[in-house]
Enzyme design. Structure first.
Site, PDB file in Angstrom:
ATOM      1  N   THR A  12       0.846  -1.187   0.000  1.00 16.20           N
ATOM      2  CA  THR A  12       0.000   0.000   0.000  1.00 16.20           C
ATOM      3  C   THR A  12       0.884   1.240   0.000  1.00 16.20           C
ATOM      4  O   THR A  12       1.981   1.248   0.547  1.00 16.20           O
ATOM      5  CB  THR A  12      -0.943   0.037   1.205  1.00 16.20           C
ATOM      6  OG1 THR A  12      -0.210   0.249   2.413  1.00 16.20           O
ATOM      7  CG2 THR A  12      -1.744  -1.259   1.306  1.00 16.20           C
ATOM      8  N   GLY A  13       0.389   2.289  -0.662  1.00 17.81           N
ATOM      9  CA  GLY A  13       1.229   3.472  -0.805  1.00 17.81           C
ATOM     10  C   GLY A  13       2.483   3.157  -1.593  1.00 17.81           C
ATOM     11  O   GLY A  13       3.577   3.618  -1.267  1.00 17.81           O
ATOM     12  N   THR A  15       3.240   3.789  -4.871  1.00 19.27           N
ATOM     13  CA  THR A  15       3.458   4.479  -6.141  1.00 19.27           C
ATOM     14  C   THR A  15       4.589   5.501  -6.084  1.00 19.27           C
ATOM     15  O   THR A  15       4.898   6.133  -7.095  1.00 19.27           O
ATOM     16  CB  THR A  15       2.170   5.183  -6.606  1.00 19.27           C
ATOM     17  OG1 THR A  15       1.744   6.118  -5.592  1.00 19.27           O
ATOM     18  CG2 THR A  15       1.066   4.177  -6.865  1.00 19.27           C
ATOM     19  N   GLY A  17       8.374   6.816  -3.571  1.00 23.48           N
ATOM     20  CA  GLY A  17       9.216   6.728  -2.390  1.00 23.48           C
ATOM     21  C   GLY A  17       9.527   5.322  -1.940  1.00 23.48           C
ATOM     22  O   GLY A  17       9.876   4.437  -2.738  1.00 23.48           O
ATOM     23  N   ILE A  18       9.387   5.081  -0.646  1.00 23.59           N
ATOM     24  CA  ILE A  18       9.741   3.794  -0.055  1.00 23.59           C
ATOM     25  C   ILE A  18       8.867   2.673  -0.605  1.00 23.59           C
ATOM     26  O   ILE A  18       9.354   1.589  -0.935  1.00 23.59           O
ATOM     27  CB  ILE A  18       9.636   3.878   1.481  1.00 23.59           C
ATOM     28  CG1 ILE A  18      10.753   4.780   2.035  1.00 23.59           C
ATOM     29  CG2 ILE A  18       9.704   2.483   2.108  1.00 23.59           C
ATOM     30  CD1 ILE A  18      10.573   5.158   3.490  1.00 23.59           C
ATOM     31  N   GLY A  19       7.565   2.906  -0.719  1.00 27.64           N
ATOM     32  CA  GLY A  19       6.676   1.866  -1.243  1.00 27.64           C
ATOM     33  C   GLY A  19       7.033   1.460  -2.656  1.00 27.64           C
ATOM     34  O   GLY A  19       7.012   0.271  -2.995  1.00 27.64           O
ATOM     35  N   TYR A 150       1.599  13.410  13.342  1.00 28.82           N
ATOM     36  CA  TYR A 150       2.206  12.276  12.639  1.00 28.82           C
ATOM     37  C   TYR A 150       2.923  11.352  13.615  1.00 28.82           C
ATOM     38  O   TYR A 150       2.796  10.125  13.528  1.00 28.82           O
ATOM     39  CB  TYR A 150       3.175  12.817  11.594  1.00 28.82           C
ATOM     40  CG  TYR A 150       3.918  11.760  10.805  1.00 28.82           C
ATOM     41  CD1 TYR A 150       3.276  11.011   9.831  1.00 28.82           C
ATOM     42  CD2 TYR A 150       5.275  11.541  11.014  1.00 28.82           C
ATOM     43  CE1 TYR A 150       3.956  10.063   9.082  1.00 28.82           C
ATOM     44  CE2 TYR A 150       5.970  10.596  10.271  1.00 28.82           C
ATOM     45  CZ  TYR A 150       5.309   9.858   9.311  1.00 28.82           C
ATOM     46  OH  TYR A 150       5.994   8.920   8.593  1.00 28.82           O
TER      47      TYR A 150
END
Length: 248
Positions: A12-13, A15, A17-19, A150
């Site tokens: 998930t997420g 698309t 950076g880290i994902g 956050y």
């Protein structure tokens, strides 16, 4: 030989950076991967980057209807999976006395509620002996200015990792978290940051990190894959990937 041949995973997420780095590493070693994102621009960029072998789908992790639809799609497209990387996140740099209710709610909806119910929906689809890897943050244990909402949201996820690990022990499913420090993603993890803010944040990261530099998405991805597939006697843990920031 591709080490993840026959393995199936959800990111998930995934698309940017880290994902995206996790998804790329999985695909390069032969896994079948389904990646989620929430913006059309991100989805299109990920499709170009990852190629036709990746399933890249729109899903807003803050919406329970989208999470339910994601679970149905995973079940239909992949069946059972070997690893779920719960990585989708949202953060803004805002001093706590200026955080609005809207920003607070969005922060917890994506990072906390989304993570919780994504795990709940995907857990029945994870093979016994499989793994969850959550993305937390060095902010969940450090007093980082302007990241109060956050930090609290990710601290909750850190707690989920322990309780989910306990509840999934009977199925042999390991649940761990990777905890990045400053990482060289396009926004350094801060939604809506200007180029000037990103540059200042990167400079701060290089100065504060004991190893003298910020990390790369690939370094975090390798740690996440280690937790998912190699750390077979580890559960309930949070692995710092922060250049010593939280440890030294």
């Amino acid at each position: 030989m591709e080490r993840f041949n026959g393995r199936k995973a959800v990111v998930t997420g995934g698309t940017a950076g880290i994902g995206l780095a996790i998804a790329r590493a999985l695909l390069e070693d032969g896994a079948e991967v389904l990646v989620t994102g929430s913006t059309e621009q991100g989805l299109q960029a990920a499709r170009r980057e990852l190629g036709p072998r990746a399933r890249v789908v729109r899903s807003d992790t803050s919406k329970l209807a989208d999470i339910a639809a994601l679970g149905a799609l995973v079940e239909r497209e992949l069946g059972r999976i070997h690893a779920a990387f719960v990585n989708a996140g949202f953060s803004k740099l805002t001093p706590f006395d200026r955080v609005t209710e809207e920003e607070y709610d969005r922060t917890f909806a994506v990072n906390t509620k989304g993570a919780y119910f994504t795990a709940q929906r995907l857990a029945p689809l994870v093979h016994d002996g499989g793994a969850f890897v959550f993305t937390t943050s060095v902010a969940d244990e450090l007093g980082v200015p302007s990241l109060s909402a956050y930090s609290g949201a990710k601290a909750a996820v850190r707690s989920f990792v322990r309780t989910f690990a306990t509840e999934l022990l009977p199925r042999g499913i390991r649940v761990n978290a990777v905890s990045p420090g400053f990482t060289a993603t396009p926004t350094l993890g801060v939604t809506g940051a200007s180029k000037e803010e990103v540059a200042a944040f990167e400079k701060e990261g290089n100065e504060l990190t004991p190893m003298g530099r910020i990390g790369s998405p690939g370094e975090v991805a390798r740690a996440a894959l280690f937790l998912a597939f190699d750390a077979t006697f580890t559960t309930g843990a949070e692995l710092p990937v922060d250049g010593g920031l939280s440890q030294l």
